[in-house]
Enzyme design. Sequence first.
Site, PDB file in Angstrom:
ATOM      1  N   LYS A 127      -7.025  -4.812  -3.301  1.00 14.71           N
ATOM      2  CA  LYS A 127      -7.781  -5.289  -2.144  1.00 14.71           C
ATOM      3  C   LYS A 127      -8.811  -4.250  -1.717  1.00 14.71           C
ATOM      4  O   LYS A 127      -8.644  -3.062  -2.001  1.00 14.71           O
ATOM      5  CB  LYS A 127      -6.855  -5.653  -0.988  1.00 14.71           C
ATOM      6  CG  LYS A 127      -6.036  -4.495  -0.442  1.00 14.71           C
ATOM      7  CD  LYS A 127      -4.999  -5.021   0.526  1.00 14.71           C
ATOM      8  CE  LYS A 127      -4.243  -3.917   1.207  1.00 14.71           C
ATOM      9  NZ  LYS A 127      -5.048  -3.002   2.017  1.00 14.71           N
ATOM     10  N   CYS A 162      -2.522  -2.875   7.625  1.00 14.79           N
ATOM     11  CA  CYS A 162      -2.345  -3.744   6.460  1.00 14.79           C
ATOM     12  C   CYS A 162      -1.060  -4.565   6.505  1.00 14.79           C
ATOM     13  O   CYS A 162      -1.046  -5.725   6.089  1.00 14.79           O
ATOM     14  CB  CYS A 162      -2.470  -2.918   5.184  1.00 14.79           C
ATOM     15  SG  CYS A 162      -4.129  -2.197   5.063  1.00 14.79           S
ATOM     16  N   ASP A 193       0.784  -1.253   0.000  1.00 15.68           N
ATOM     17  CA  ASP A 193       0.000   0.000   0.000  1.00 15.68           C
ATOM     18  C   ASP A 193       0.815   1.303   0.000  1.00 15.68           C
ATOM     19  O   ASP A 193       0.503   2.226   0.764  1.00 15.68           O
ATOM     20  CB  ASP A 193      -0.956   0.020   1.203  1.00 15.68           C
ATOM     21  CG  ASP A 193      -2.037  -1.055   1.135  1.00 15.68           C
ATOM     22  OD1 ASP A 193      -1.965  -1.926   0.245  1.00 15.68           O
ATOM     23  OD2 ASP A 193      -2.953  -1.032   1.981  1.00 15.68           O
ATOM     24  N   HIS A 248     -10.680   0.948  -3.449  1.00 13.46           N
ATOM     25  CA  HIS A 248     -12.066   0.952  -2.979  1.00 13.46           C
ATOM     26  C   HIS A 248     -13.038   1.622  -3.947  1.00 13.46           C
ATOM     27  O   HIS A 248     -12.693   2.637  -4.566  1.00 13.46           O
ATOM     28  CB  HIS A 248     -12.161   1.726  -1.660  1.00 13.46           C
ATOM     29  CG  HIS A 248     -11.385   1.148  -0.527  1.00 13.46           C
ATOM     30  ND1 HIS A 248     -11.439  -0.187  -0.177  1.00 13.46           N
ATOM     31  CD2 HIS A 248     -10.536   1.731   0.372  1.00 13.46           C
ATOM     32  CE1 HIS A 248     -10.663  -0.394   0.878  1.00 13.46           C
ATOM     33  NE2 HIS A 248     -10.103   0.744   1.228  1.00 13.46           N
TER      34      HIS A 248
HETATM   35 ZN   LIG Z   1      -8.724   1.069   2.778  1.00 11.67          ZN
END
Ligand SMILES: [Zn+2]
Length: 210
Positions: free
Chosen positions: A111, A155, A8, A55
């Site tokens: 994800k 994460c 990320d 997202h």
């Molecule tokens: Zn998130």
Amino acid sequence: METILVVDIQGDFTEWKKGSLAVPGTGEDYVQEVLQITRRFKEAGHPVLATQDWHPADHISFHTSHPGKKPFAAVSLEGREQILWPPHCVQHTAGAALLIDPSLFDAVVHKGTDRRYDSYSGFEDDGGVWTGLDQELEKRNTTRIILYGIATDYCVRFTALHGLGRGYAVTVIESLCRGVAPETSTRAWEEMKSAGAVIVRDAGDTRLFS
Ligand SMILES: [Zn+2]
């Protein structure tokens, strides 16, 4: 085979890009350091994978999807605790973009793509649906994952724990991780260590190349 997993490294999680969910200590110097070490691993012949929080705009983890709720409030969703975050990493926005040269990655795993479930883990979301990371690791005959990125207490933590749970050896490079908060990060390091992860201070650790 050891596979590198960069977690990320995205605009919305960094101070450098003035992200909506910027994690402390994520200025340009941090991202450059992650880039340099990742390049070194790549040049040493390691496969390199990345996760990318990805997202839909109405994702359930956003406080804006829960009228009257403030960011960072904790709510219960189907019995799971969910922290409500500021909207972040919305698909195809600048804030969702990876900040590392994409040519370094052999594959990027998305994800949190299902609006109903959050996914701190790079392996599976809270609904139990797998992301495809396992297949990417298997394809490369991975036995050990070397991982780092953002955020230590969310994460990185869940990805490390799920990796161990699936039978991979896991090494986490501490100097290349940044956490949302000190207390939860300290707990995350302890939790990862007691679950069997090897925590190395920085990429100069000789165990990384043994
Ligand atoms: Zn998130």
